[in-house]
Design a protein around this motif. Structure first.
Motif, PDB file in Angstrom:
ATOM      1  N   LEU A  64       1.326  10.077 -10.080  1.00  0.00           N
ATOM      2  CA  LEU A  64       0.846  11.048  -9.089  1.00  0.00           C
ATOM      3  C   LEU A  64       1.494  12.408  -9.284  1.00  0.00           C
ATOM      4  CD1 LEU A  64       0.814   8.874  -5.819  1.00  0.00           C
ATOM      5  CD2 LEU A  64      -1.135   9.544  -7.242  1.00  0.00           C
TER       6      LEU A  64
ATOM      7  N   ILE B  79       1.605   7.282   0.342  1.00  0.00           N
ATOM      8  CA  ILE B  79       2.234   8.536  -0.106  1.00  0.00           C
ATOM      9  C   ILE B  79       1.182   9.520  -0.589  1.00  0.00           C
ATOM     10  CG2 ILE B  79       3.800   9.524  -1.815  1.00  0.00           C
ATOM     11  CD1 ILE B  79       5.447   6.954  -1.617  1.00  0.00           C
ATOM     12  N   HIS B  80       0.218   8.992  -1.345  1.00  0.00           N
ATOM     13  CA  HIS B  80      -0.844   9.873  -1.856  1.00  0.00           C
ATOM     14  C   HIS B  80      -1.650  10.482  -0.713  1.00  0.00           C
ATOM     15  CE1 HIS B  80      -4.858  10.723  -3.785  1.00  0.00           C
ATOM     16  NE2 HIS B  80      -4.019  11.365  -4.615  1.00  0.00           N
TER      17      HIS B  80
ATOM     18  N   VAL C 188       5.168  -0.112  -9.543  1.00  0.00           N
ATOM     19  CA  VAL C 188       5.083   0.867  -8.454  1.00  0.00           C
ATOM     20  C   VAL C 188       5.616   2.219  -8.912  1.00  0.00           C
ATOM     21  CG1 VAL C 188       5.900   1.427  -6.132  1.00  0.00           C
ATOM     22  CG2 VAL C 188       5.224  -0.914  -6.689  1.00  0.00           C
TER      23      VAL C 188
ATOM     24  N   LYS D 128       5.716   3.481 -11.900  1.00  0.00           N
ATOM     25  CA  LYS D 128       4.772   4.128 -12.830  1.00  0.00           C
ATOM     26  C   LYS D 128       3.598   4.725 -12.069  1.00  0.00           C
ATOM     27  CE  LYS D 128       5.948   1.301 -16.852  1.00  0.00           C
ATOM     28  NZ  LYS D 128       5.456   0.287 -17.813  1.00  0.00           N
ATOM     29  N   GLN D 129       3.149   4.006 -11.018  1.00  0.00           N
ATOM     30  CA  GLN D 129       2.043   4.549 -10.216  1.00  0.00           C
ATOM     31  C   GLN D 129       2.466   5.819  -9.487  1.00  0.00           C
ATOM     32  OE1 GLN D 129       1.045   1.218  -7.737  1.00  0.00           O
ATOM     33  NE2 GLN D 129      -0.305   0.279  -9.270  1.00  0.00           N
ATOM     34  N   LEU D 130       3.698   5.840  -8.949  1.00  0.00           N
ATOM     35  CA  LEU D 130       4.186   7.049  -8.269  1.00  0.00           C
ATOM     36  C   LEU D 130       4.383   8.185  -9.262  1.00  0.00           C
ATOM     37  CD1 LEU D 130       6.805   5.403  -5.872  1.00  0.00           C
ATOM     38  CD2 LEU D 130       4.558   6.320  -5.252  1.00  0.00           C
ATOM     39  N   LYS D 131       4.902   7.838 -10.412  1.00  0.00           N
ATOM     40  CA  LYS D 131       5.098   8.873 -11.455  1.00  0.00           C
ATOM     41  C   LYS D 131       3.778   9.464 -11.884  1.00  0.00           C
ATOM     42  CE  LYS D 131       7.895  11.097 -14.215  1.00  0.00           C
ATOM     43  NZ  LYS D 131       8.907  12.036 -13.659  1.00  0.00           N
TER      44      LYS D 131
ATOM     45  N   ASN E  83       0.828  -1.224   0.000  1.00  0.00           N
ATOM     46  CA  ASN E  83       0.000   0.000   0.000  1.00  0.00           C
ATOM     47  C   ASN E  83       0.853   1.261   0.000  1.00  0.00           C
ATOM     48  OD1 ASN E  83       1.035  -0.443   2.513  1.00  0.00           O
ATOM     49  ND2 ASN E  83      -0.822   0.134   3.640  1.00  0.00           N
ATOM     50  N   LEU E  84       2.096   1.160  -0.546  1.00  0.00           N
ATOM     51  CA  LEU E  84       3.006   2.307  -0.532  1.00  0.00           C
ATOM     52  C   LEU E  84       2.414   3.504  -1.274  1.00  0.00           C
ATOM     53  CD1 LEU E  84       5.806   3.563  -0.017  1.00  0.00           C
ATOM     54  CD2 LEU E  84       6.544   2.530  -2.186  1.00  0.00           C
ATOM     55  N   VAL E  85       1.919   3.284  -2.469  1.00  0.00           N
ATOM     56  CA  VAL E  85       1.402   4.391  -3.287  1.00  0.00           C
ATOM     57  C   VAL E  85       0.241   5.080  -2.574  1.00  0.00           C
ATOM     58  CG1 VAL E  85       0.368   5.000  -5.509  1.00  0.00           C
ATOM     59  CG2 VAL E  85       2.152   3.240  -5.392  1.00  0.00           C
ATOM     60  N   GLU E  86      -0.657   4.301  -1.980  1.00  0.00           N
ATOM     61  CA  GLU E  86      -1.795   4.893  -1.273  1.00  0.00           C
ATOM     62  C   GLU E  86      -1.323   5.702  -0.060  1.00  0.00           C
ATOM     63  OE1 GLU E  86      -1.506   1.854  -2.276  1.00  0.00           O
ATOM     64  OE2 GLU E  86      -3.154   1.485  -3.681  1.00  0.00           O
TER      65      GLU E  86
END
Length: 1023
Positions: free
Chosen positions: A910, A870-871, A903, A905-908, A865-868
Motif C-alpha cells: 500500500l 487501514i486502507h 500481512v 507484504k500487503q501493508l508494504k 481485515n487489518l489491511v482493508e
C-alpha cells in the motif's frame, strides 16, 4: 393322570366313598413293596460286589502268572487287563506300553482274524503255534492259549503266550553250567514260585465268593481245595469236603436241568455258567450261581477245574416276594370298583384295570398303548394339555372330567391324579383313579354352564393381564405363597412363573443384596398403611440388573384381616438409566469424568457448613490453569489438547486424599477442594506436589508434551458464607500467579480482591471512555539526530478520566489488551492520527513532509481485515500511505511468522513504512529482519538510558545501527534524555531519536503551536 382344573365340584366328597377302602389299602401295599424293593436292592448289590471280587481275582491271576497274559476285548481289540511281562514279550521299551493287540503283531495277519472269529463264536483256542512279530519287526515262534470270558460287562478273551524260541533249562548241558550257578538259579526260581503261590492263596482266601478246585486227572473229579467263603456258604469245613465230588451238595435233588448242562461242560472240558439249588450241612436249601472253568497245563492237558460260586438265595427270595406282592396288588386293582389308569411320560396308556376299560366300553388290550387324548373330545384335549403341565410340576389334583366312550357317549367322572417321577427325578407319567358320576349329570351340566361362564370371564381377565407390560401378582398375606402371577414375569424377571410358585422366597431372593435390607424393613409398614410403592433392583438369572417399581396393597376379608397382598411390578430400568445419565451430565464433566462446577460448588457448600459447625476445621480451594495450553491446541490440535486434559485430571486425582475433590470447570481450568487441612502450609504443599507432577512429560498420540500450571489458593479463614466467594478468591489468586510468571502458586489475600475490584472498575470506565470520547491522542516529536529537525510524530493515546484525571497508558493499556478493547482503541487512534496529520499538512503546506507513527497491538495485527481497515482509513482521511508508519512489536510477528509475512507484504504494497518497536527487548531474531519488508528499527529506551554508564549497552546499540544500515533500514532511538546520549547517537550515526530531551508527548493544540512556531528542537528545548 391329568384332567381339567376347570370342572371342580364343591361337593366332591360325596363321590369319594366308593373307593375309600381301596385307597386305605394303597399305603400299606406301597410300604410292603418298598420293603421288598430294599431287600431286592441289597441282593443285587451283593451280586454286583461278587462280580467285582471275581474281576479282582482275575487281576491277581494275571499278575502272578509266569507267562505273558492279556485280557482283550473281542469287539475293539483293546487290552482290558495285562501283566508286566507282556510289553517285554513283544519287545516294547520299558517306558512305553501296549494298549491294543492288532494283526500287526502277527507275521500272517489272517491268523489274528481267524482267532478273533473263533473266540467270538464261543470256542476256546488251545496251544496254537503261531509266528508273532515284535515291535522292531523281528518274527519269532510262539504258542498261545485263549478262552472267552465276560469281564466288566464286555465279551473278552484271556490270552496266554509262550515264547518257543527261548532255550529251555533242560536243553542246556549240566556240565556247561557251574554248580553254584545252577543252585542259585533254582533257589531264586523256587523262591519266586513260592511267593506267587502265597499271593494267590491270600487272594483266593480273601474272596467273598466260594472257590472250589477239583483234580480232573483223578477219577470222579474230587475236590482238592475250597476257600473260607465256600465253608461259610455251605456250612462244611474244608476237611469234610476234600476228596469228595461236588454232587453231594445237591443231596437227593439230582434232576435239576442245570446239572445236565454242568455235566456236559465237564465232559467237553469247557466253561459253564449255571444256577443250582444246593443244600447246606444243616440241610437248608440255598441257591447259588456257579461258574466253572477248565485248567490246562503247558502241553494242553486238562489238569483241574476251578469253580466260583455266589450265594443268590436272598436275591431269588426277594424276587419271589416281589412277584407275590405284585400279584396281590394286581388282584386289588382288578377287583376295585373305581377305574385305575396309568399313563407314561408320552401320555400313552401303560396300564388300565378292567373296571376302567368297562367304563369306557373298551377292553384293556384296546386301551393299552393308546394316547390319553383319544378318549376325549377336542375341548377335553385342550384342557388335558393345560393340566399336563401341572402334572409335570408335581401337582396332585382331584377334579371332574368328561371322557368320550367307545360308543360316542360321554362319561363324567371324578378323577384323582398324581404325577410319577423316576429315581433321577424326571417325569415318568401319571396315575389316575376315576369314579363314574354320570348319574348326577344334570346337576353337573348346570354347574358346568356356570363354570364355563366363569372360565370365559377368567380367560378374558387372563388375556388382559397377559397383554400388560407389567407383572401382576398376588401372594398370601400369611405365608407369602404365590397365588397368581402373569406370564410377563418372564420378560422382566427372566424367570418363568412356575419358579415363583415352587419357591416361596424367590420374590426376596431376586432382590439386589444391597436393597434387601430396605425391602425387608418395608414389610411391616405395608401392613400398617395397606399401600406401598417401592423402587429397587432385581438380578436376573443371566446376571443383568434391572430396576422395578413395585406398587402393592393389602386385600382384607370380612373381618378386616389381611388375606392377600396384590400388586403390580413395572420395569423402570430405562427411566433409571436416563436419570443416571442426566445426573452424570448435570454433575460430571463429559471429557475428564471429573465433577463439574455444579457438583464442586455443592461439595464446597457442604465444606462451608461443616466449618461453620466446627470452627477449628479448615479447608482450601485451589484454582489451577495450564500455562500456554492454547499453544498445544494450536500446534497439535484439539484432540491432543483434550487428551492432555484427561491425563492431567488423572494425575491430579492421584495426588489427592480420598476426601478431596478435583473438578473440571471448563477449558484448561481445574479446581480442587482440600476438605481437611491444618494450616495454609498443607495447601501450598499440595500445590508444590502438583508442580512436581507436571514436570514429567505427557505422551500424547506420539508427542511428548511438557506443561506447567499456575495455581491460586483460597483458605476458609476468610469466613464467607457463599461458595462462589471462595472460588472467586482462588481465581483472583490464580491470575495474580500468572502475572508473576509461569508454574507458580499464590495464596489469596484481601489486597488482591481490592486490586481486582479496581481493575473491574477500570475496565468499566474504559468502555465508557471510548463512548464518551475521554481518550486523547498525544504526539511526541521524532527528530533528526543530525539536524535536530522534526521529521514526524509518534501517536500516543492518553485517557483523561473525569474523576481521576490523566491515567497513564501503563495502567489502562494492559486492561484494554486483556479485554479486547485495544482493537477499538487502536482503530480510533489510527483514524484520529491520520486525520490530524492530514490537517497539519494542509495547515502548513510549506513544511517538509511529516510522518505519523501509529502503534499496532498484537491483537490488532492478528485481525483478518487489518489491511482493508487501514486502507479504508487512509482513503477516508486523504492521507498518503507514505506519511504513515506502523509500529509493530517483535512478539506480534514471531507468534505467527508466516501469517505476519503475508500481512506485512500487503501493508508494504500500500506504500506505508513498517517499524519494529522496542527492538532488543523481545526475541531479537535477526532472521525476520532479513525476511520481512521492514523500514525502521526503534531501539528500546532500556538500552539508551544506560548507554552512558554501560559499555555493553553502547556496543549493542552500535551493532543494531550497523546491522540496520547494512539492511537498508533507518534507526530511531527511544527515550533520549541527555545531551551526552544525543552526542553518542550522532557518533554512532543513528538516524532519528525521540525522548524527553526533545519534547514530552503533546496534545493536539500544543503540537499545532509547535509546528506554527517553526522552531528547531535543539539542545535548548525544555525537558
Amino acid at each position: 393322570m391329568v384332567f381339567t382344573q376347570g370342572y371342580v365340584y364343591k361337593n366332591q366328597n360325596r363321590f369319594n366313598y366308593p373307593h375309600k377302602n381301596l385307597l386305605s389299602l394303597i399305603p400299606a401295599c406301597n410300604a410292603e413293596c418298598k420293603n421288598s424293593s430294599r431287600v431286592l436292592f441289597a441282593a443285587v448289590e451283593a451280586y454286583k460286589q461278587s462280580k467285582l471280587e471275581w474281576q479282582e481275582l482275575i487281576n491277581s491271576f494275571a499278575e502272578l502268572s509266569p507267562f505273558p497274559v492279556a485280557l482283550i476285548c473281542l469287539e475293539s481289540q483293546q487290552i482290558l487287563l495285562k501283566n508286566q511281562i507282556l510289553e517285554h514279550f513283544f519287545g516294547v521299551e520299558s517306558c512305553k506300553s501296549i494298549d491294543k493287540i492288532t494283526s500287526d503283531f502277527y507275521a500272517n495277519p489272517a491268523v489274528w482274524h481267524e482267532l478273533i472269529g473263533k473266540l467270538q463264536s464261543g470256542k476256546s483256542v488251545q496251544h496254537r503255534a503261531v509266528q508273532l512279530k515284535r515291535v522292531n519287526g523281528d518274527i519269532f515262534a510262539a504258542q498261545l492259549c485263549a478262552k472267552v470270558v465276560h469281564y466288566d460287562g464286555k465279551l473278552a478273551a484271556l490270552f496266554t503266550f509262550i515264547d518257543k524260541t527261548q532255550t529251555k533249562l533242560s536243553d542246556v548241558s549240566p556240565a556247561s553250567i557251574p554248580e553254584y550257578t545252577r543252585d542259585e538259579e533254582l533257589a531264586i526260581a523256587l523262591e519266586q514260585s513260592q511267593t506267587r503261590l502265597n499271593l494267590m492263596e491270600r487272594a483266593i482266601a480273601a474272596s467273598s465268593n466260594g472257590i472250589i478246585l477239583t483234580d480232573a486227572k483223578q477219577p470222579d473229579n474230587p475236590i482238592i481245595y475250597v476257600n473260607p467263603a465256600f465253608e461259610a456258604i455251605t456250612g462244611y469245613a474244608a476237611s469234610e469236603v476234600i476228596g469228595r465230588n461236588c454232587r453231594f451238595l445237591q443231596g437227593s435233588d439230582r434232576d435239576q436241568p442245570a446239572l445236565n448242562e454242568l455235566r456236559t461242560a465237564i465232559q467237553e472240558q469247557r466253561e459253564c455258567h449255571v444256577i443250582l439249588r444246593n443244600y447246606r450241612q444243616d440241610g437248608t436249601a440255598f441257591w447259588h450261581e456257579l461258574y466253572i472253568a477248565p485248567v490246562f497245563d503247558a502241553l494242553g492237558n486238562l489238569t483241574h477245574f476251578i469253580g466260583v460260586q455266589t450265594d443268590i438265595t436272598a436275591h431269588l427270595q426277594a424276587l419271589e416276594a416281589l412277584k407275590q406282592r405284585e400279584e396281590q396288588y394286581r388282584r386289588i386293582v382288578e377287583t376295585a370298583t373305581e377305574g385305575i389308569w396309568v399313563l407314561d411320560e408320552h401320555n400313552q396308556t401303560s396300564f388300565v384295570n378292567q373296571q376302567m376299560a368297562m367304563m369306557l366300553g373298551y377292553t384293556t388290550d384296546e386301551m393299552l398303548g393308546a394316547t390319553l387324548f383319544s378318549f376325549m373330545d377336542a375341548e377335553g384335549v385342550e384342557i388335558a394339555k393345560t393340566n399336563l403341565e401341572r402334572r409335570h410340576q408335581g401337582i396332585n389334583e382331584k377334579h371332574d372330567f368328561k371322557f368320550r366312550c367307545k360308543d360316542g357317549s360321554d362319561l363324567w367322572a371324578i378323577v384323582s391324579c398324581a404325577p410319577m417321577f423316576n429315581d433321577q427325578g424326571n417325569y415318568a407319567g401319571v396315575l389316575g383313579m376315576i369314579t363314574n358320576i354320570s348319574d348326577v349329570y344334570d346337576e353337573l351340566r348346570l354347574r358346568k354352564q356356570a363354570e364355563a361362564a366363569l372360565q370365559e370371564s377368567k380367560q378374558r381377565l387372563d388375556g388382559i393381564l397377559c397383554s400388560l407390560e407389567d407383572v401382576v401378582w398376588s401372594i398370601s398375606a400369611d405365608t407369602f405363597e404365590t397365588l397368581y402371577i402373569n406370564p410377563v414375569v418372564l420378560n422382566i424377571y427372566g424367570r418363568p412363573a412356575a419358579e415363583f410358585f415352587d419357591n416361596l422366597n424367590l420374590w426376596f431372593e431376586v432382590i439386589h443384596p444391597d436393597d434387601q435390607p430396605r425391602i425387608q424393613a418395608a414389610i411391616q409398614p405395608l401392613f400398617l398403611t395397606g399401600y406401598q410403592e417401592l423402587e429397587y433392583r432385581i438380578i436376573r438369572p443371566d446376571g443383568q440388573v434391572r430396576w422395578v417399581l413395585n406398587r402393592s396393597h393389602l386385600i382384607y376379608d370380612s373381618n378386616s384381616q389381611p388375606i392377600r397382598i396384590e400388586g403390580i411390578a413395572t420395569d423402570i430400568s430405562e427411566r433409571k438409566q436416563m436419570e443416571e445419565k442426566l445426573v452424570r451430565h448435570a454433575f460430571y464433566d463429559a471429557l475428564t469424568g471429573l465433577p463439574n462446577r455444579v457438583l464442586f460448588m455443592d461439595k464446597l457448600g457442604q465444606a462451608i457448613e461443616r466449618v461453620q459447625r466446627f470452627p477449628d476445621e479448615l479447608f482450601a480451594v485451589l484454582c489451577l490453569d495450564l500455562d500456554r495450553f492454547q499453544v498445544v491446541n494450536d500446534s497439535l490440535g484439539h484432540l491432543v489438547g483434550d487428551q492432555l486434559l484427561v491425563e492431567l485430571a488423572q494425575r491430579l486425582q492421584s495426588s489427592l486424599q480420598p476426601d478431596d475433590i478435583v473438578a473440571h470447570l471448563g477449558g484448561d481450568e481445574f479446581t480442587i477442594l482440600l476438605s481437611h487441612i491444618h494450616s495454609s502450609d498443607d495447601a501450598t504443599r499440595t500445590a508444590e506436589q502438583i508442580h512436581q507432577l507436571l514436570k514429567l512429560p505427557f505422551n500424547l498420540h506420539g508427542y511428548e508434551v511438557f506443561t506447567s500450571a499456575s495455581i491460586g489458593i483460597a483458605l476458609s479463614t476468610t469466613g464467607y458464607n457463599q461458595a462462589a466467594d471462595w472460588l472467586r478468591d482462588a481465581d483472583t489468586a490464580l491470575y495474580r500467579a500468572k502475572e508473576q510468571g509461569k508454574a507458580g502458586h499464590i495464596v489469596f489475600d484481601t489486597t488482591m480482591y481490592d486490586r481486582a475490584v479496581a481493575l473491574l472498575q477500570l475496565e468499566t470506565d474504559l468502555r465508557w471512555a471510548i463512548e464518551r470520547q475521554e481518550l486523547q491522542v498525544f504526539y511526541q516529536p521524532i527528530v533528526s539526530v543530525a539536524t535536530a529537525e522534526i521529521t514526524g510524530f509518534e501517536a500516543l493515546v492518553r485517557w483523561q478520566h473525569p474523576e481521576r484525571g490523566l491515567i497513564s497508558p501503563n495502567e489502562f493499556i494492559p486492561v484494554a489488551e486483556e479485554t479486547g478493547l485495544i482493537i477499538a482503541i487502536g482503530q480510533w487512534v489510527l483514524r484520529e492520527s491520520c486525520q490530524q496529520l492530514r490537517h497539519w499538512q494542509r495547515q502548513f503546506p510549506t513544511m517538509k513532509p511529516l510522518t505519523i507513527n501509529v502503534n499496532l497491538s498484537g491483537k490488532q495485527f492478528s485481525q483478518p481485515n487489518l489491511v482493508e481497515q487501514i486502507h479504508q482509513t487512509l482513503q477516508e482521511t486523504g492521507l498518503a500511505p507514505s506519511s504513515l508508519k506502523l509500529e509493530i512489536t517483535e512478539s506480534a510477528i514471531i507468534t505467527s511468522p508466516e501469517k505476519a509475512a503475508i500481512v506485512l507484504k500487503q501493508l508494504k504494497a500500500l506504500g506505508m513504512q513498517l517499524c519494529i518497536d522496542d527492538f532488543g527487548t523481545g526475541y531479537s531474531s535477526l532472521a525476520y529482519l532479513h525476511h520481512f519488508p521492514l523500514d525502521v528499527l526503534k531501539i528500546d529506551r532500556s538500552f539508551v538510558n544506560q548507554m552512558d554508564e554501560n559499555g555493553e549497552k553502547l556496543a549493542i546499540i552500535r551493532a543494531i545501527v550497523t546491522l540496520a544500515h547494512n539492511l537498508g533500514m533507518n534507526v530511531v532511538a527511544e527515550g533520549v534524555e541527555t545531551k551526552n546520549q544525543l552526542l553518542q547517537l550522532r557518533l554512532l550515526q543513528c538516524d532519528q531519536a525521540q525522548g524527553y530531551l526533545f519534547s514530552r508527548p503533546l496534545d493536539r493544540e500544543q503540537t499545532s503551536a509547535l509546528l506554527a512556531s517553526n522552531l528547531e528542537i535543539g539542545l535548548t528545548v525544555d525537558r
